[in-house]
Design an enzyme around this catalytic site. Structure first.
Site, PDB file in Angstrom:
ATOM      1  N   ASN A   6      39.167  27.518  38.136  1.00  0.00           N
ATOM      2  CA  ASN A   6      40.422  27.633  38.870  1.00  0.00           C
ATOM      3  C   ASN A   6      40.206  27.049  40.265  1.00  0.00           C
ATOM      4  OD1 ASN A   6      42.756  28.386  40.145  1.00  0.00           O
ATOM      5  ND2 ASN A   6      42.377  30.595  40.064  1.00  0.00           N
ATOM      6  N   LYS A   8      42.325  26.345  42.502  1.00  0.00           N
ATOM      7  CA  LYS A   8      43.290  26.799  43.513  1.00  0.00           C
ATOM      8  C   LYS A   8      43.821  25.587  44.319  1.00  0.00           C
ATOM      9  CE  LYS A   8      41.074  31.214  43.345  1.00  0.00           C
ATOM     10  NZ  LYS A   8      40.714  32.470  43.950  1.00  0.00           N
ATOM     11  N   HIS A  94      48.244  35.354  38.334  1.00  0.00           N
ATOM     12  CA  HIS A  94      47.108  35.449  39.258  1.00  0.00           C
ATOM     13  C   HIS A  94      47.493  36.309  40.461  1.00  0.00           C
ATOM     14  CE1 HIS A  94      43.920  34.466  42.013  1.00  0.00           C
ATOM     15  NE2 HIS A  94      43.237  34.035  40.961  1.00  0.00           N
ATOM     16  N   GLU A  96      46.934  36.048  43.487  1.00  0.00           N
ATOM     17  CA  GLU A  96      47.413  35.308  44.664  1.00  0.00           C
ATOM     18  C   GLU A  96      48.900  34.972  44.516  1.00  0.00           C
ATOM     19  OE1 GLU A  96      44.257  32.424  44.628  1.00  0.00           O
ATOM     20  OE2 GLU A  96      42.892  33.982  45.319  1.00  0.00           O
ATOM     21  N   GLU A 163      40.917  40.506  36.402  1.00  0.00           N
ATOM     22  CA  GLU A 163      40.423  40.117  37.724  1.00  0.00           C
ATOM     23  C   GLU A 163      40.768  41.218  38.737  1.00  0.00           C
ATOM     24  OE1 GLU A 163      39.984  35.550  38.126  1.00  0.00           O
ATOM     25  OE2 GLU A 163      42.022  36.084  38.674  1.00  0.00           O
ATOM     26  N   GLY A 169      36.992  36.356  45.416  1.00  0.00           N
ATOM     27  CA  GLY A 169      36.574  35.678  46.645  1.00  0.00           C
ATOM     28  C   GLY A 169      35.838  36.558  47.641  1.00  0.00           C
ATOM     29  N   SER A 206      34.523  36.547  41.835  1.00  0.00           N
ATOM     30  CA  SER A 206      33.182  36.339  42.405  1.00  0.00           C
ATOM     31  C   SER A 206      32.090  36.075  41.375  1.00  0.00           C
ATOM     32  CB  SER A 206      32.791  37.524  43.293  1.00  0.00           C
ATOM     33  OG  SER A 206      33.658  37.596  44.402  1.00  0.00           O
TER      34      SER A 206
HETATM   35  P1  PGA Z   1      36.616  33.640  42.768  1.00  0.00           P
HETATM   36  O1  PGA Z   1      38.112  33.512  42.233  1.00  0.00           O
HETATM   37  O2  PGA Z   1      35.697  33.247  41.648  1.00  0.00           O
HETATM   38  O3  PGA Z   1      36.546  32.712  43.930  1.00  0.00           O
HETATM   39  O4  PGA Z   1      36.416  35.082  43.158  1.00  0.00           O
HETATM   40  C1  PGA Z   1      38.458  33.870  40.924  1.00  0.00           C
HETATM   41  C2  PGA Z   1      39.934  33.690  40.721  1.00  0.00           C
HETATM   42  O5  PGA Z   1      40.696  33.867  41.672  1.00  0.00           O
HETATM   43  O6  PGA Z   1      40.382  33.330  39.619  1.00  0.00           O
END
Ligand code: PGA
Length: 245
Positions: A6, A8, A94, A96, A163, A169, A206
């Site tokens: 992903n 982003k 997601h 976000e 998640e 993150g 993460s």
């Molecule tokens: P990350 O993000 O691996 O940077 O924690 C995962 C995600 O948001 O799908």
């Protein structure tokens, strides 16, 4: 195992070359059966598809507009447009995007529109830190699943991604026991809605080369949704190598 990158809001045409080393890896017998899906920004989907259409990696988008048809929605991209780029997958729900206003009802509309276009949905769910502290993780997950999948029958085209929002993150990953408990709860909740076989639940948050091996040993996990670490080809490959014995 699924390994979903992903990206982003990152990437340019040069980033796409990062997939070359992964394609090479897939030629090795041991890695033949894994599934690699790149989810770059919308702007790179078509270029990505054209370059790698004869390889065994797939591409997907990171979101879509809930409205299925074409229409007056300035700046938006719906499932039909995503399908036309050659994408086979789509991330929906997601955190976000939930944070930007996607409710469970909107997510349900997005999932329906994606399934209508025969896209495979990577459906993200997860609790925030406050919800975890309040001990309402199960309640939140159940709500996200039941409203998100309301009146949907094609469960076989849905891959679930657990998640925890507090782990995205941040470098934090749930403790093994807690993770297994939540994954089992998710599986049970899905089975209560539909009797499908082969439910796939990925873990995201993460994931990196240092924790991938331990996470991949958990039977309930069918793969990873990887953000930050997927932007670096070496890290992405290391995660794959550490996960596959
Ligand atoms: P990350 O993000 O691996 O940077 O924690 C995962 C995600 O948001 O799908």
């Amino acid at each position: 195992m699924y390994f979903i990158a992903n990206w982003k809001m990152h990437g340019n045409a040069r980033y796409i070359e990062k997939a070359n080393s992964v394609i090479k890896l897939l030629k090795i017998r041991k890695y033949k059966n894994i599934k690699i899906i790149y989810c770059p920004p919308y702007t790179l989907l078509k270029t990505f598809f054209d370059k790698y259409k004869n390889s065994n990696i797939s591409i997907g988008s990171q979101n879509c507009h809930p409205y299925s048809d074409f229409g007056p929605f300035t700046g938006s991209i719906n499932s039909k447009l995503i399908k036309s780029t050659g994408s086979k997958y789509i991330i929906i729900g997601h955190s976000e995007n939930r944070n930007d206003g996607d409710t469970n009802i909107i997510i349900n509309k997005k999932i329906k529109s994606a399934l209508r276009e025969n896209l495979k949905v990577i459906f993200c769910i997860g609790e925030t830190l406050t919800e975890k502290k309040k001990n309402i993780t199960n309640k939140i997950l159940k709500k996200q699943i039941s409203i998100g999948l309301k009146k949907i029958k094609k469960f076989q085209n849905i891959i679930f991604a657990y998640e925890p929002v507090w782990s995205i993150g941040t470098g934090l990953v749930p403790k093994r026991n807690e993770l297994i408990k939540n994954l089992k709860f998710i599986r049970k909740t899905i089975l209560n809605l539909s009797n499908i076989k082969n439910i796939k639940i990925l873990y995201g948050g993460s994931v990196n080369p240092n924790n991938a091996k331990k996470l991949a040993e958990i039977n309930e996990i069918s793969g990873f949704l990887i953000g930050g670490a997927s932007l670096n080809a070496k890290n992405f490959i290391d995660i794959i190598k550490k996960s596959i014995n």
